[in-house]
Design a protein around this motif. Structure first.
Motif, PDB file in Angstrom:
ATOM      1  N   MET A   1      31.684  26.762  19.137  1.00  0.00           N
ATOM      2  CA  MET A   1      30.980  26.958  17.894  1.00  0.00           C
ATOM      3  C   MET A   1      30.023  28.129  18.048  1.00  0.00           C
ATOM      4  N   PRO A   2      30.522  29.330  18.171  1.00  0.00           N
ATOM      5  CA  PRO A   2      29.618  30.482  18.256  1.00  0.00           C
ATOM      6  C   PRO A   2      28.821  30.661  16.969  1.00  0.00           C
ATOM      7  N   MET A   3      27.645  31.217  17.112  1.00  0.00           N
ATOM      8  CA  MET A   3      26.855  31.619  15.951  1.00  0.00           C
ATOM      9  C   MET A   3      26.624  33.110  16.073  1.00  0.00           C
ATOM     10  N   ILE A   4      26.970  33.828  15.023  1.00  0.00           N
ATOM     11  CA  ILE A   4      26.862  35.280  15.011  1.00  0.00           C
ATOM     12  C   ILE A   4      25.802  35.680  13.990  1.00  0.00           C
ATOM     13  N   GLN A   5      24.921  36.573  14.394  1.00  0.00           N
ATOM     14  CA  GLN A   5      23.931  37.130  13.479  1.00  0.00           C
ATOM     15  C   GLN A   5      24.085  38.645  13.482  1.00  0.00           C
ATOM     16  N   TYR A  39      33.950  29.538  12.718  1.00  0.00           N
ATOM     17  CA  TYR A  39      33.465  30.750  12.081  1.00  0.00           C
ATOM     18  C   TYR A  39      32.130  30.478  11.428  1.00  0.00           C
ATOM     19  N   PHE A  40      31.052  31.030  12.015  1.00  0.00           N
ATOM     20  CA  PHE A  40      29.735  30.871  11.419  1.00  0.00           C
ATOM     21  C   PHE A  40      28.947  32.143  11.677  1.00  0.00           C
ATOM     22  N   GLN A  41      28.647  32.860  10.604  1.00  0.00           N
ATOM     23  CA  GLN A  41      27.910  34.115  10.725  1.00  0.00           C
ATOM     24  C   GLN A  41      26.797  34.168   9.685  1.00  0.00           C
ATOM     25  N   VAL A  42      25.728  34.824  10.065  1.00  0.00           N
ATOM     26  CA  VAL A  42      24.614  35.075   9.151  1.00  0.00           C
ATOM     27  C   VAL A  42      24.354  36.569   9.160  1.00  0.00           C
ATOM     28  N   MET A  69      22.947  45.733  14.408  1.00  0.00           N
ATOM     29  CA  MET A  69      22.641  44.977  15.613  1.00  0.00           C
ATOM     30  C   MET A  69      23.300  43.618  15.451  1.00  0.00           C
ATOM     31  N   ILE A  70      24.085  43.231  16.452  1.00  0.00           N
ATOM     32  CA  ILE A  70      24.833  41.976  16.421  1.00  0.00           C
ATOM     33  C   ILE A  70      24.370  41.114  17.583  1.00  0.00           C
ATOM     34  N   ARG A  71      24.041  39.861  17.290  1.00  0.00           N
ATOM     35  CA  ARG A  71      23.707  38.893  18.328  1.00  0.00           C
ATOM     36  C   ARG A  71      24.759  37.791  18.302  1.00  0.00           C
ATOM     37  N   LEU A  72      25.382  37.578  19.449  1.00  0.00           N
ATOM     38  CA  LEU A  72      26.419  36.571  19.606  1.00  0.00           C
ATOM     39  C   LEU A  72      25.844  35.437  20.443  1.00  0.00           C
ATOM     40  N   SER A  73      25.918  34.211  19.963  1.00  0.00           N
ATOM     41  CA  SER A  73      25.431  33.054  20.703  1.00  0.00           C
ATOM     42  C   SER A  73      26.594  32.107  20.930  1.00  0.00           C
ATOM     43  N   PHE A  74      26.854  31.790  22.210  1.00  0.00           N
ATOM     44  CA  PHE A  74      27.946  30.871  22.545  1.00  0.00           C
ATOM     45  C   PHE A  74      27.784  30.387  23.975  1.00  0.00           C
ATOM     46  N   ASN A  75      28.668  29.459  24.386  1.00  0.00           N
ATOM     47  CA  ASN A  75      28.662  28.950  25.768  1.00  0.00           C
ATOM     48  C   ASN A  75      28.962  30.091  26.735  1.00  0.00           C
ATOM     49  N   GLU A 102      28.327  54.768  17.869  1.00  0.00           N
ATOM     50  CA  GLU A 102      26.923  55.076  18.123  1.00  0.00           C
ATOM     51  C   GLU A 102      25.985  54.254  17.244  1.00  0.00           C
ATOM     52  N   ASP A 103      26.512  53.680  16.183  1.00  0.00           N
ATOM     53  CA  ASP A 103      25.697  52.902  15.246  1.00  0.00           C
ATOM     54  C   ASP A 103      25.874  51.401  15.443  1.00  0.00           C
ATOM     55  N   LEU A 104      26.059  51.008  16.707  1.00  0.00           N
ATOM     56  CA  LEU A 104      26.301  49.605  17.007  1.00  0.00           C
ATOM     57  C   LEU A 104      25.561  49.195  18.268  1.00  0.00           C
ATOM     58  N   GLY A 105      24.867  48.077  18.190  1.00  0.00           N
ATOM     59  CA  GLY A 105      24.243  47.448  19.350  1.00  0.00           C
ATOM     60  C   GLY A 105      24.592  45.971  19.326  1.00  0.00           C
ATOM     61  N   MET A 106      24.786  45.388  20.495  1.00  0.00           N
ATOM     62  CA  MET A 106      25.155  43.965  20.567  1.00  0.00           C
ATOM     63  C   MET A 106      24.437  43.306  21.733  1.00  0.00           C
ATOM     64  N   SER A 107      24.183  42.024  21.585  1.00  0.00           N
ATOM     65  CA  SER A 107      23.659  41.220  22.687  1.00  0.00           C
ATOM     66  C   SER A 107      24.278  39.831  22.603  1.00  0.00           C
ATOM     67  N   ILE A 108      24.288  39.161  23.746  1.00  0.00           N
ATOM     68  CA  ILE A 108      24.816  37.802  23.828  1.00  0.00           C
ATOM     69  C   ILE A 108      23.721  36.885  24.341  1.00  0.00           C
ATOM     70  N   ILE A 109      23.598  35.751  23.693  1.00  0.00           N
ATOM     71  CA  ILE A 109      22.740  34.674  24.172  1.00  0.00           C
ATOM     72  C   ILE A 109      23.670  33.536  24.559  1.00  0.00           C
ATOM     73  N   GLU A 110      23.652  33.180  25.839  1.00  0.00           N
ATOM     74  CA  GLU A 110      24.506  32.095  26.305  1.00  0.00           C
ATOM     75  C   GLU A 110      23.705  30.793  26.357  1.00  0.00           C
ATOM     76  N   THR A 111      24.365  29.726  25.945  1.00  0.00           N
ATOM     77  CA  THR A 111      23.733  28.412  25.967  1.00  0.00           C
ATOM     78  C   THR A 111      24.635  27.433  26.699  1.00  0.00           C
ATOM     79  N   ASN A 112      24.082  26.330  27.121  1.00  0.00           N
ATOM     80  CA  ASN A 112      24.884  25.259  27.697  1.00  0.00           C
ATOM     81  C   ASN A 112      25.637  24.551  26.577  1.00  0.00           C
TER      82      ASN A 112
END
Length: 137
Positions: A1-5, A39-42, A69-75, A102-112
């Motif tokens: 269940m990833p959450m994308i912002q 599929y869950f995006q904000v 700027m894209i933040r991906l949160s998943f296991n 050049e107009d894209l930045g991304m980060s990942i937040i991993e969770t248990n």
């Protein structure tokens, strides 16, 4: 269940926002073997420079007002999978809606895996991922 912002400046039309969303989701299905309905995006649309602040030349590369700027949160996933996901998302966004890399930045937040909940979700106890996923990294 990833959450994308996704953060972007306001003013993009519905088709552009839909293409951004679809490009990200297609990459996640391809690289992470996500089921189509996982599929869950904000999308956060921010007004002007005072609410969306970034150096237009950070890392020595010109960035335009179209910067996302894209933040991906998943296991947790292996580093190679995360790198492949970053590259696939970037490739997809270049194709549609035509974003410059050049107009894209991304980060990942991993969770248990135990930090996610949704009624009806079936979790594979060994991997912590959606039990419907098979063959994914």
């Amino acid at each position: 269940m990833p959450m994308i912002q996704v953060w972007m400046r306001s003013g993009k039309d519905k088709a552009y926002r839909a293409a951004v969303s679809e490009s990200i989701h297609q990459a996640m299905m391809s690289v992470m073997n996500l089921p189509e309905d996982d599929y869950f995006q904000v999308t956060h649309e921010l007004e002007k420079e005072e609410n969306y602040i970034f150096d237009p030349n950070y890392f020595g590369m010109p960035r335009s007002p179209d910067f996302l700027m894209i933040r991906l949160s998943f296991n947790a996933r292996p580093a190679a999978v995360k790198q492949r996901l970053f590259e696939t998302i970037a490739d997809n966004l270049v194709k549609s809606p035509g974003l410059r890399r050049e107009d894209l930045g991304m980060s990942i937040i991993e969770t248990n895996f135990e930090n996610w909940w949704a009624h009806g979700r079936r979790v594979d106890k060994e991997t912590g991922t959606d039990a419907r996923m098979s063959g994914g990294d």
